[in-house]
Write a protein that holds these residues in place. Structure first.
Motif, PDB file in Angstrom:
ATOM      1  N   GLN A  77      48.165 -34.018  53.783  1.00 32.67           N
ATOM      2  CA  GLN A  77      48.769 -33.399  54.950  1.00 32.67           C
ATOM      3  C   GLN A  77      48.222 -31.993  55.173  1.00 32.67           C
ATOM      4  O   GLN A  77      47.875 -31.286  54.226  1.00 32.67           O
ATOM      5  N   GLU A  78      48.192 -31.621  56.425  1.00 34.61           N
ATOM      6  CA  GLU A  78      47.805 -30.271  56.824  1.00 34.61           C
ATOM      7  C   GLU A  78      48.619 -29.260  56.024  1.00 34.61           C
ATOM      8  O   GLU A  78      49.812 -29.457  55.774  1.00 34.61           O
ATOM      9  N   ASN A 150      46.336 -24.620  58.740  1.00 38.41           N
ATOM     10  CA  ASN A 150      46.497 -25.362  59.995  1.00 38.41           C
ATOM     11  C   ASN A 150      45.308 -26.256  60.337  1.00 38.41           C
ATOM     12  O   ASN A 150      45.180 -26.731  61.461  1.00 38.41           O
ATOM     13  N   ASN A 152      43.073 -29.652  60.325  1.00 37.44           N
ATOM     14  CA  ASN A 152      43.317 -31.087  60.205  1.00 37.44           C
ATOM     15  C   ASN A 152      42.197 -31.854  60.879  1.00 37.44           C
ATOM     16  O   ASN A 152      41.427 -31.302  61.647  1.00 37.44           O
ATOM     17  N   GLU A 181      45.768 -34.866  57.632  1.00 36.60           N
ATOM     18  CA  GLU A 181      46.665 -35.318  58.686  1.00 36.60           C
ATOM     19  C   GLU A 181      47.465 -34.153  59.256  1.00 36.60           C
ATOM     20  O   GLU A 181      48.034 -33.363  58.510  1.00 36.60           O
ATOM     21  N   ALA A 182      47.517 -34.081  60.589  1.00 41.30           N
ATOM     22  CA  ALA A 182      48.250 -33.008  61.265  1.00 41.30           C
ATOM     23  C   ALA A 182      49.746 -33.147  61.012  1.00 41.30           C
ATOM     24  O   ALA A 182      50.288 -34.247  60.888  1.00 41.30           O
ATOM     25  N   VAL A 183      50.420 -32.002  60.917  1.00 37.97           N
ATOM     26  CA  VAL A 183      51.885 -31.972  60.817  1.00 37.97           C
ATOM     27  C   VAL A 183      52.418 -31.093  61.950  1.00 37.97           C
ATOM     28  O   VAL A 183      51.723 -30.204  62.436  1.00 37.97           O
ATOM     29  N   ASN A 184      53.655 -31.351  62.350  1.00 36.45           N
ATOM     30  CA  ASN A 184      54.264 -30.583  63.415  1.00 36.45           C
ATOM     31  C   ASN A 184      54.669 -29.212  62.863  1.00 36.45           C
ATOM     32  O   ASN A 184      55.534 -29.112  61.997  1.00 36.45           O
ATOM     33  N   ASP A 185      54.032 -28.161  63.348  1.00 31.86           N
ATOM     34  CA  ASP A 185      54.366 -26.789  62.937  1.00 31.86           C
ATOM     35  C   ASP A 185      55.522 -26.298  63.793  1.00 31.86           C
ATOM     36  O   ASP A 185      55.354 -25.910  64.925  1.00 31.86           O
ATOM     37  N   LYS A 186      56.725 -26.343  63.257  1.00 35.56           N
ATOM     38  CA  LYS A 186      57.903 -25.937  64.040  1.00 35.56           C
ATOM     39  C   LYS A 186      58.091 -24.458  64.009  1.00 35.56           C
ATOM     40  O   LYS A 186      57.888 -23.731  63.176  1.00 35.56           O
TER      41      LYS A 186
END
Length: 186
Positions: A77-78, A150, A152, A181-186
């Motif tokens: 994961q990113e 960040n 990916n 793999e990109a992850v949602n950066d909240k």
């Protein structure tokens, strides 16, 4: 070669012996002087003697290790990190030997590949994989990949490697490809 620069094939007048019949039988029979038969993996010393003069040569027999056909990309994961294990390299060996060493090439692509010897997640002096580097099987769990912050993408980075089974390096050089793999950066 003799003092007068002449040569002669002495194969059939020498007495031949082998040190390890479990690896190979070396005979002095007239039909097969010096031939090794019944060859299996391992080490032996072959000795050729003529009177009081003898010479020795090492005989090393084994199969080269290979990487299994199910080898594919590794995903992380990113903003994560990947600590490698021997299982990640899908090693197999026809002789049943275990890997004793991995030869790791520098990273192609983004991120950092290093041997985190002190476990601090930082690349300290001597830890970066900057040239082809031998890594023992006991240290392969310290091989670490960290993508850029960040970062990916598919086929984000890769590195080449070869395996060593204590007798031989793999004939081929393999490529470990890393997908981030990109992850949602909240």
């Amino acid at each position: 070669t003799y003092q007068d620069d002449s040569t002669q094939d002495l194969t059939f007048i020498l007495d031949w012996t082998g040190s390890n019949a479990a690896v190979a039988t070396v005979t002095s029979s007239l039909e097969s002087r010096g031939a090794a038969t019944g060859v299996k993996g391992g080490f032996a010393t072959v000795t050729a003697s003529f009177g009081s003069v003898s010479g020795q040569a090492a005989l090393q027999v084994g199969s080269r290790p290979v990487v299994g056909a199910d080898f594919g990309n590794l995903a992380i994961q990113e903003d994560g990190k990947k600590l490698f294990s021997a299982a990640d390299f899908h090693f197999s060996d026809p002789d049943g030997d275990s890997p004793t060493q991995f030869e790791i090439a520098p990273l192609a692509g983004k991120g950092s590949l290093f041997l985190d010897l002190d476990g601090d997640d930082a690349i300290d002096e001597g830890e970066a994989i900057e040239t082809m580097r031998a890594v023992s099987s006991t240290d392969i769990s310290k091989l670490k990949f960290i993508p850029e912050a960040n970062g990916n993408g598919s086929e984000y980075a890769s590195f080449a490697f070869r395996l060593y089974d204590g007798y031989f390096y793999s004939a081929d050089t393999y490529t470990m490809t890393l997908d981030v793999e990109a992850v949602n950066d909240k």
